[in-house]
Structure formats: C-alpha cells, structure tokens
Enzyme design. Structure first.
Site, PDB file in Angstrom:
ATOM      1  N   ASP A 379       0.859  -1.193   0.000  1.00 19.20           N
ATOM      2  CA  ASP A 379       0.000   0.000   0.000  1.00 19.20           C
ATOM      3  C   ASP A 379       0.895   1.244   0.000  1.00 19.20           C
ATOM      4  O   ASP A 379       2.121   1.148   0.193  1.00 19.20           O
ATOM      5  CB  ASP A 379      -0.883  -0.055   1.262  1.00 19.20           C
ATOM      6  CG  ASP A 379      -1.946   1.022   1.258  1.00 19.20           C
ATOM      7  OD1 ASP A 379      -2.272   1.547   0.186  1.00 19.20           O
ATOM      8  OD2 ASP A 379      -2.455   1.339   2.353  1.00 19.20           O
ATOM      9  N   GLU A 382       2.807   4.979  -3.965  1.00 17.56           N
ATOM     10  CA  GLU A 382       2.890   5.933  -5.102  1.00 17.56           C
ATOM     11  C   GLU A 382       4.245   6.643  -5.157  1.00 17.56           C
ATOM     12  O   GLU A 382       4.677   6.952  -6.287  1.00 17.56           O
ATOM     13  CB  GLU A 382       1.754   6.954  -4.987  1.00 17.56           C
ATOM     14  CG  GLU A 382       0.367   6.366  -5.138  1.00 17.56           C
ATOM     15  CD  GLU A 382      -0.088   5.543  -3.915  1.00 17.56           C
ATOM     16  OE1 GLU A 382       0.288   5.927  -2.793  1.00 17.56           O
ATOM     17  OE2 GLU A 382      -0.763   4.531  -4.106  1.00 17.56           O
ATOM     18  N   ASP A 467      -8.990   3.969  -2.059  1.00 16.18           N
ATOM     19  CA  ASP A 467      -9.962   4.345  -1.030  1.00 16.18           C
ATOM     20  C   ASP A 467     -11.279   4.851  -1.610  1.00 16.18           C
ATOM     21  O   ASP A 467     -11.550   6.057  -1.612  1.00 16.18           O
ATOM     22  CB  ASP A 467      -9.346   5.392  -0.104  1.00 16.18           C
ATOM     23  CG  ASP A 467      -8.131   4.833   0.615  1.00 16.18           C
ATOM     24  OD1 ASP A 467      -7.941   3.597   0.578  1.00 16.18           O
ATOM     25  OD2 ASP A 467      -7.371   5.621   1.201  1.00 16.18           O
TER      26      ASP A 467
HETATM   27  C1  GLC Z   1      -4.656   3.467   2.824  1.00 13.80           C
HETATM   28  C2  GLC Z   1      -5.176   2.270   2.048  1.00 13.80           C
HETATM   29  C3  GLC Z   1      -6.244   1.572   2.856  1.00 13.80           C
HETATM   30  C4  GLC Z   1      -5.658   1.166   4.209  1.00 13.80           C
HETATM   31  C5  GLC Z   1      -5.120   2.391   4.951  1.00 13.80           C
HETATM   32  C6  GLC Z   1      -4.409   2.022   6.239  1.00 13.80           C
HETATM   33  O1  GLC Z   1      -5.649   4.417   2.956  1.00 13.80           O
HETATM   34  O2  GLC Z   1      -5.655   2.636   0.786  1.00 13.80           O
HETATM   35  O3  GLC Z   1      -6.723   0.444   2.162  1.00 13.80           O
HETATM   36  O4  GLC Z   1      -6.632   0.545   4.978  1.00 13.80           O
HETATM   37  O5  GLC Z   1      -4.197   3.075   4.102  1.00 13.80           O
HETATM   38  O6  GLC Z   1      -3.347   1.163   6.003  1.00 13.80           O
END
Ligand code: GLC
Length: 746
Positions: A379, A382, A467
C-alpha cells in the site's frame, strides 16, 4: 508517426486547448536522436519510436517491457543488437497522424487525431465512465481518498490508450514513467494531445489491428502477463483497517465458519505491526503472531499482511539501521537522506529502482514467510506522503529542477529526479515483493496486491483501486473503472467491497456483493472510521443474500481459474466490455453498467439505491438468467427484476460452465466434485486443472479438456495431461438431468 518539421507548421496548426487555456502549438526545439522500427507481435503490426534528447544516446529503460528471456509468448525474439526483440516488418505505419515534438528542455508534446465517433479506453485507473474521451487524464501516481468525479490523477498510471473507430482498434503506449497528461478531445475538435514532462526522452509504440482481443494480446506480449494466481487468492478475502488484536482476528474468522460464509483469507492492516514498523508484529496486540496464523490455518484461512514502503526513522530499528548502513534509501539532490511523513511518522524510502535494494527488500520478507503469512499487500506505494497534495501541481508545464523533485533515484542510466520515474515506484516495489516471495517459497506462486502501478504491474501483483466510499456511485463506477484497468493489461483487479470510507448500508452491501462476486479480486475492506461491514453486520436477509453470492463465487472457481488460463495464453482480462465478443454491436459499446465475465457470463448489476429492476441489454443470442428461469432473446433491451439475493447475471446459450460443489475454503477444492453445467442444446466449453499453488503448470503440469454437448450427449476431449490430480467426481448437468461422467484420459 512523424516529427513536426518547421515552425511554419505550428503557425498553421490549429489551436489546441489543454488545462482550460488556449495555447498555440509551441516551436519544436528537438535536436536529439531517435530510432524507429516496427514488428509483428502476436499478429499485430507495432511501430516503435525511441527518442532521446541531445546529449543522450538512447531512450531510457523503464521496466515496462519484458526482456526476451522472460517471455514465453511468440513474437518476442532477439534479432541483432539494435533491434533486440523486434522482427522488422515491411509495413511503415502512419497511424492516427501521430506527431511529436520537443517544445522545451523538459516538455514533449504529442498530437493525434480522434475521429468524431472514436472511443477511448484503457489508461490504467481512471475515475471515469468507460469511454475516456472528452477529458484530461493525468498519469502521475497519486493518493487521494476523496474520490469525487473530477479527481485526477489516481494511484496507477498505465499509458496505454485503446482507440475504437469504425470497427478497428488502434493502441498508443507511451512508455515513460514521468508525468503525462492526455487530453482526449476536450475541445470537441477531433484532436487529442499528450504532454510529457521529462528530460530523458521516451519510447512510443503504436499498434494497429482490427480486433480488441488482438490488441490486448499484443500489448500484453510486450509488457507481460500475470501468472496463474494461487487458488486461495481467488476466494473471498476479509479485511479491516484494522482488526486491533489477535482475539478479534480469531473471532472474525470463527464467525465465517459458524455462519457458513466461505472465506479464504484474513487481511491484516497496519495495526498488526509494532508501531507501523514494516516486517515486525506488535508484541502487545499480536504477541503470538505465528500461533495465531497457525490457528487460522487450522480453520483453512490464509493471512495477508500489509507492507508499506515507508521505513520508520528509528536508530534502534533493524530495517532502518541496515538500510542506512548500505545506503539503500532515497536521497535528496544535495545528498542528504530524504525523510517524509507516513503512518510511522518520519520515514525513509527504499530506492526500488536499484537491484541491490530490491534484493534486500525481497529478503526482508523472510520475517513474513517464517510466520507463515501467505500474501503481501503493498500500500501507499505511489509513494504517498502525509501533508502533501499531488507533489507536482497539475498546472506545471515544466519539470522542476532535481532539488524540487522530492528525492533522487538511481535508474539504469544513472541518477534521476524522482518525478522522472515516479510511476515506477509501486511497480518496482511489487516486483521486489514478488521476487522475494518466489525466492523464499519457490514452490508456491505468490499473491501480491498493489495500490500503485505502471505498465507491466500485472506481472507481479493484483491491484485494487484504493480508497473508495460506501456510496452507490462508487459501486456503479467500479464497473467502467475495472474494465479500463483490465484493458490496460491488468486482469487481477477489484475494489473494496462495501466501500472503504463512510458507513455502508445493508442494501448497498448486499448489492455490492452481488456485483463483487464477479470481481477477479474479491475483498471486503473498510476504513477505521466506517461502520462494520462484515457480511453479518446487518440483518439476516442481507447476510443470507451475501452468503448466496459468496457461495456462488466459490462454485464458479473452476470457471474463474479457466479465465486466468485464458489470460496467460491471450492477455484477455476477466472482466470484459460486451464489445469484446460482439465487436459490431455499437449499442453495446456505449454500455458501462454491464460486462462480460469471460465469454459465457453477462453481469448486469443493480447499482442504484431502492432499485429492484433494471433495463438489461442482451447481445445477440439467447441468454439464461443465472439463478434459473426461461431464456431471453438477445439483440435488445429487457426490463429485468433482481431481488436482493438474486445473482444479477445471465449465461450464454451454448456454453458449458464448470462448477465445483460448495466448499468453505479453497483448501477443499482439489477433492470436491465438479459439475459441467450445460446451457442450450449445442454447447462447448473448456476445463483446465492444476494443483492451484505451484509453478508446475508452466512445465506442462496441467490437464485440459475440450467439452462438448450435442444431441443430448456430453463428451470430453483431452488436450493436455500433465497433472496427476487426486480422484474426484465429475458430473454434467443439463436442466434437471444430472449424470456422472468420466473425463477422457487420452
Ligand atoms: C490506505 C489504504 C487503505 C488502508 C489504509 C491504512 O488508505 O488505501 O486500504 O486501509 O491506508 O493502512
């Protein structure tokens, strides 16, 4: 494809508008080098133009295009040094009147025609309807959790555009990981343009063919295809930011088993870590991490854990210390380490463009593998930094100098500012993860999930679209968004089921599952702030509906596995626009609230609150309601009702779809009986089988049968036999008639 030649060309050239302001075509200052050649890839003629500015000797390598030795697809052959994988073709392509020029040291412009009725698809993750025309699309990986309709850019940038015009398809792949802005006839003047901000040059590939499947086959031959995913990753996954401790995780898992809702994986978000330090687990909340995973495995669950790229700045933390010692983290242009704020606070960021860094990162996965974590979720890659908007403002028309590009990275050509290669960060992180898991567990195909990506991400990871919100609009837009991701070469994709932000409602969750059971990647995930949305969070009616959808997903697993086989052979996505199989159907081309799931299933979800029936467009032929009933005639619209617990889909007349008996986890897949369901009086189908976990299928370790049903007779023809499968029973079913069958052994 031509380079614009003299300034007088620009004076005569029409005005174009980008970013809402009028602009004359600027003068061309190009004085560098270029090379152009063409090739036939999977039967499609592809022209390649590599351009490099004055002072460079070649266009930069971007990691998007696969090396010949990695390729198992025909059409990629080494042929001399200069054209290392290209078969020269005699055809000189002049597609789309494609023109290019350099208008400043760091700005490149491209212009092409977009005839009036041309439609545009692809470009990775776009918050948009299916046709991308009429809008500017920025490709610069960016995290933003408020997905309003105008949001641009998003997490993934895949600069491959597919253009449909008069039954033919053309493709443009602008291979550069720097920022690109594609303006697709915003001015309604049948003109499109791209602006690329880079000092390094680019390679552009132009494809021309008459069919959408051929275009995808050629593009994925160039940028690679996914491997077969491990079986368990195709099951239902349950996630939450975050299940706070071991007992909650075990309780959630137990709930699935007591309520008989199939599930294969529990996903652990950031709170399982020790103060967000990657490759650790919390000694307070997950003190028996390995034992907890063992308990979950006893109940046939796998565990997926999150791994973000930001490494906590903490002199006592082994990952930080070791990375610093070896100089693995990105530095600013002045040579000092770059620090940015993410979940752990001040953090450093590995330079994944470097092979030594990828190897180091890969090895760190030893911690997860030793604890028997099965899959890894990348995650924030980017990379996302707190307190920052998009690091390059949308109205920038020049690439800032290196000291304004956050940090430096080491590309194969030497040090470059991060913005030159930003779109590669997530791709190369997922590559390190994939290579780490493959090396550490060579007998298992890995499951990696990524938020950011660039062309080629399909080789290493499944993707989800970040998200979203528990909004009906986000349920609806998931269809065109995922269709475009699939047409950008990435088959294994999905969105957070139920929506990430905001509170989900009972009706929305049921309708979301009804659609999501056909997402290739099928995960319920929800943010900290949102209300609970596990399948049992609302009332019995909703829970029962969800159970039916998840069960149906599991029954369809053999079909889903066959669709992945199709992807590895042809590059086809699993979710396909109707025009994939009905290319002449112009009416279908406009539809983006329905899709084909493989060739045989047409999905027609309810995506509006309070709706219980919708207008459904069936392409030519007869179509059977998925949950049973009389077939409907295609080639027209129908009003069809779908109750909350009805699968909103149709099956094509003439298909044979393999179903497996109900299982609660894919651990039981191998032995469960398979039934070939036949729709219509003359039908054909395919059935493939392998061990569902290893790479043996690449060495002939799979079985393949061609299935037929004619004159009341079911038959199977063996096409490959390389996997000694445990005995299981097979049946065929036509209407009420169900009989045991034995598949041909030779
Ligand atoms: C980001 C991700 C989400 C995750 C959060 C905490 O917002 O896109 O899926 O739950 O981080 O890790």
């Amino acid at each position: 494809m031509k380079q614009l030649e003299s300034p007088t060309d620009w004076l005569e050239a029409r005005k174009i508008k980008t970013r809402g302001r009028e602009e004359q075509r600027p003068a061309n200052i190009f004085a560098g080098g270029s090379s152009c050649d063409s090739a036939e890839i999977q039967g499609v003629v592809v022209s390649r133009l590599s351009v490099y500015p004055k002072g460079s000797e070649s266009a930069p390598r971007t990691f998007a295009v696969i090396e010949p030795e990695e390729s198992s697809v025909e059409g990629l052959e080494a042929e001399g040094e200069a054209t290392w994988f290209w078969k020269r073709s005699s055809k000189d392509q002049q597609l789309l009147d494609f023109e290019w020029q350099q208008s400043s040291e760091s700005r490149w412009n491209f212009y092409f025609k977009l005839p009036k009725d041309a439609m545009c698809f692809g470009l990775g993750e776009r918050l948009s309807g299916f046709n991308l025309r009429g809008r500017v699309h920025t490709l610069f990986n960016h995290s933003d959790n408020m997905h309003v309709p105008t949001l641009d850019p998003l997490y993934k940038s895949i600069p491959f555009l597919l253009i449909r015009h008069q039954g033919r398809y053309q493709g443009i792949f602008l291979d550069s990981p720097a920022r690109q802005r594609w303006s697709l006839d915003v001015e309604l003047e049948e003109q499109a343009s791209i602006e690329l901000l880079s000092r390094r040059g680019f390679t552009v590939y132009l494809f021309e063919t008459s069919s959408l499947p051929d275009l995808l086959a050629a593009y994925t031959a160039l940028t690679g295809r996914s491997k077969l995913p491990p079986n368990w990753s195709l099951g239902h996954q349950q996630s939450r930011w975050s299940y706070p401790d071991e007992s909650t995780v075990l309780a959630v898992a137990a709930e699935f088993r007591t309520r008989n809702i199939p599930c294969d994986a529990i996903v652990l978000d950031i709170d399982f870590m020790d103060e967000y330090r990657v490759f650790t687990s919390s000694p307070e909340r997950f003190p028996n991490f390995k034992e907890m995973i063992a308990k979950l495995q006893d109940q046939n669950f796998r565990v997926v854990t999150i791994v973000d790229p930001g490494v906590k700045k903490d002199a006592k933390y082994f990952v930080y210390r070791d990375g610093k010692k070896h100089d693995y983290f990105c530095k600013k242009a002045d040579g000092k380490t770059f620090y940015g704020k993410v979940w752990p606070g001040q953090s450093v960021f590995p330079d994944f463009l470097r092979e030594d860094v990828r190897l180091w990162w890969a090895a760190l996965h030893g911690f997860l593998v030793e604890n028997n974590v099965s899959g890894v979720w990348n995650d924030m890659n980017e990379p996302c930094l707190f307190g920052q908007g998009c690091p390059l403002p949308l109205d920038a028309i020049e690439l800032p100098k290196e000291h304004h590009q956050l940090f430096m990275q080491q590309s194969p050509e030497g040090d470059v500012g991060h913005f030159e290669v930003r779109n590669l960060y997530g791709l190369e992180m997922s590559r390190a993860t994939w290579e780490g898991l493959t090396a550490l567990r060579p007998d298992e195909r890995p499951f990696v999930l990524s938020r950011a990506g660039y062309a080629g991400i399909q080789r290493y990871a499944a993707v989800w679209l970040g998200d979203n919100m528990s909004w009906w609009e986000h349920l609806a837009v998931s269809v065109p968004m995922l269709l475009n991701v699939g047409l950008s070469g990435v088959p294994f994709c999905g969105v957070d089921v139920g929506g990430f932000g905001d509170d989900c409602s009972p009706e929305l969750l049921a309708r979301w599952y009804a659609l999501a059971m056909f997402y290739p990647f099928f995960r319920n995930h929800c943010s900290k702030a949102g209300a609970e949305q596990e399948p049992w969070s609302f009332n019995q009616r909703v829970e029962d509906a969800i159970r039916h959808f998840v069960e149906t997903r599991y029954r369809l697993l053999p079909y889903i596995r066959c669709l992945f086989w199709e992807h590895i052979r042809t590059g086809a996505p699993l979710m396909r626009p109707i025009i994939w199989d009905y290319p002449e159907d112009q009416f279908a081309a406009e539809i983006d609230d329905q899709f084909l799931f493989g060739r045989d299933i047409l999905v027609t979800p309810i995506v509006k609150r309070g709706q219980t029936e919708r207008s459904v467009y069936l392409p030519n032929g007869l179509w059977y309601p998925f949950d049973g009933g009389e077939p409907l005639e295609g080639g027209r619209l129908h009003k069809v009702g779908f109750e909350l617990d009805e699968v909103p889909a149709f099956v094509r007349d003439g298909s044979i779809v393999p179903f497996v008996d109900l299982i609660q986890s894919t651990d039981y897949y191998e032995l469960a009986p398979i039934t070939f369901k036949v729709w219509g009086d003359h039908a054909m189908g395919l059935y493939l089988d392998d061990d569902g976990i290893s790479f043996e299928y690449e060495e002939d370790g799979y079985n393949e049968w061609l299935l037929r049903y004619d004159n009341g007779q079911f038959s199977s023809n063996l096409a490959n036999f390389g996997y000694i499968a445990p005995e299981r029973e097979y049946y065929f079913q036509h209407g009420l008639r169900k009989e045991r069958v034995h598949l041909a052994r030779e």
